[in-house]
Design a protein around this motif. Structure first.
Motif, PDB file in Angstrom:
ATOM      1  N   LEU A 118      -4.515   4.083   7.750  1.00  0.00           N
ATOM      2  CA  LEU A 118      -4.860   3.392   6.512  1.00  0.00           C
ATOM      3  C   LEU A 118      -5.140   4.454   5.457  1.00  0.00           C
ATOM      4  CD1 LEU A 118      -5.592   0.751   4.981  1.00  0.00           C
ATOM      5  CD2 LEU A 118      -7.948   1.133   5.763  1.00  0.00           C
ATOM      6  N   LEU A 119      -4.470   4.366   4.332  1.00  0.00           N
ATOM      7  CA  LEU A 119      -4.649   5.363   3.279  1.00  0.00           C
ATOM      8  C   LEU A 119      -5.830   4.994   2.395  1.00  0.00           C
ATOM      9  CD1 LEU A 119      -0.925   6.011   2.296  1.00  0.00           C
ATOM     10  CD2 LEU A 119      -2.357   7.233   3.949  1.00  0.00           C
ATOM     11  N   THR A 120      -6.611   5.999   2.036  1.00  0.00           N
ATOM     12  CA  THR A 120      -7.774   5.811   1.175  1.00  0.00           C
ATOM     13  C   THR A 120      -7.826   6.949   0.157  1.00  0.00           C
ATOM     14  OG1 THR A 120      -9.204   7.059   2.672  1.00  0.00           O
ATOM     15  CG2 THR A 120      -9.125   4.671   3.003  1.00  0.00           C
ATOM     16  N   GLU A 123      -5.250  10.073  -1.471  1.00  0.00           N
ATOM     17  CA  GLU A 123      -4.007   9.871  -0.720  1.00  0.00           C
ATOM     18  C   GLU A 123      -3.445   8.472  -0.994  1.00  0.00           C
ATOM     19  OE1 GLU A 123      -2.478  11.215   3.674  1.00  0.00           O
ATOM     20  OE2 GLU A 123      -4.511  10.418   3.498  1.00  0.00           O
ATOM     21  N   ARG A 124      -4.323   7.460  -1.037  1.00  0.00           N
ATOM     22  CA  ARG A 124      -3.893   6.107  -1.349  1.00  0.00           C
ATOM     23  C   ARG A 124      -3.394   6.022  -2.782  1.00  0.00           C
ATOM     24  NH1 ARG A 124      -4.351   1.723  -4.001  1.00  0.00           N
ATOM     25  NH2 ARG A 124      -3.964  -0.284  -3.051  1.00  0.00           N
ATOM     26  N   TRP A 128       0.170   4.777  -3.856  1.00  0.00           N
ATOM     27  CA  TRP A 128       0.283   3.578  -4.682  1.00  0.00           C
ATOM     28  C   TRP A 128       1.191   3.846  -5.876  1.00  0.00           C
ATOM     29  CZ3 TRP A 128       0.161  -1.341  -4.302  1.00  0.00           C
ATOM     30  CH2 TRP A 128       0.050  -2.154  -5.428  1.00  0.00           C
ATOM     31  N   GLU A 148      -8.049  -5.159  -2.573  1.00  0.00           N
ATOM     32  CA  GLU A 148      -7.203  -3.983  -2.763  1.00  0.00           C
ATOM     33  C   GLU A 148      -6.103  -4.046  -1.714  1.00  0.00           C
ATOM     34  OE1 GLU A 148      -8.181   0.424  -3.797  1.00  0.00           O
ATOM     35  OE2 GLU A 148      -8.347   0.215  -1.620  1.00  0.00           O
ATOM     36  N   ARG A 150      -3.706  -3.032   0.977  1.00  0.00           N
ATOM     37  CA  ARG A 150      -3.755  -1.947   1.956  1.00  0.00           C
ATOM     38  C   ARG A 150      -2.421  -1.205   2.014  1.00  0.00           C
ATOM     39  NH1 ARG A 150      -6.438  -5.639   6.727  1.00  0.00           N
ATOM     40  NH2 ARG A 150      -8.598  -5.503   5.991  1.00  0.00           N
ATOM     41  N   LEU A 151      -2.518   0.107   2.130  1.00  0.00           N
ATOM     42  CA  LEU A 151      -1.350   0.967   2.323  1.00  0.00           C
ATOM     43  C   LEU A 151      -1.540   1.740   3.624  1.00  0.00           C
ATOM     44  CD1 LEU A 151      -0.905   2.573  -1.218  1.00  0.00           C
ATOM     45  CD2 LEU A 151       0.165   0.518  -0.337  1.00  0.00           C
ATOM     46  N   ARG A 153       0.329   4.728   6.253  1.00  0.00           N
ATOM     47  CA  ARG A 153       1.380   5.721   6.495  1.00  0.00           C
ATOM     48  C   ARG A 153       1.653   5.720   7.998  1.00  0.00           C
ATOM     49  NH1 ARG A 153       0.035   9.854   3.420  1.00  0.00           N
ATOM     50  NH2 ARG A 153       1.671   9.282   1.943  1.00  0.00           N
TER      51      ARG A 153
END
Length: 162
Positions: A118-120, A123-124, A128, A148, A150-151, A153
């Protein structure tokens, strides 16, 4: 930009599409993918796509989900955007990856074991911006929801899952 892509971007930003697409697009993609033994993913004719196989968060059973992805050629990774077509809740596959980050993808006909992150933070934010450049309707989806998006990798893994 091709007229067809421009039209699809416009249509995919509508609320009607958000209501209908989650029921139709994955079902058609799964059927075509199965019938072609993993060689064809219909939605990938427009956007790069893969089929994610992750264990269910509660059941632990394998769940197959066709998804658009952003291939990161330089690192050999993929970014997945949990937009849920701009609908209020997070898509189930994101909860599955949070619970069980070891998964598998079908990418261009090959099965690839992956680990999801999970990107935060920064990095997110960078991912984005890349996602918006890749598919501008993601901005419309985010504007529609309070959560928000979620993204994740996905990176290849060489070890067996936990």
């Amino acid at each position: 930009m091709r007229t067809g892509v421009r039209t699809v971007r416009k249509i995919s930003s509508t609320r009607v599409f958000a209501r209908i697409a989650p029921h139709v697009v994955p079902a058609v993609d799964r059927a075509v993918h199965r019938l072609t033994r993993g060689r064809v993913l219909l939605s990938a004719q427009l956007l790069p796509g893969l089929v994610l196989t992750a264990r269910g968060a509660r059941t632990g059973l394998a769940r197959r989900t066709p998804l658009a992805c952003i291939p990161e050629e330089a690192t050999g990774t993929w970014v997945l955007v949990g937009s849920n077509f701009g609908r209020p809740g997070h898509p189930a596959w994101t909860g599955n990856l949070l619970a069980h980050p070891e998964a598998e993808i079908s990418w261009r006909g090959a099965d690839v074991p992956v680990r999801a992150e999970l990107l935060t933070g920064e990095e997110r934010a960078a991912a984005w911006e890349a996602a918006l450049a890749f598919w501008p309707p993601y901005a419309t989806y985010q504007a529609r929801v309070e959560r928000e998006i979620r993204l994740f990798r996905l990176a290849r893994r060489t070890t067996a899952p936990d």
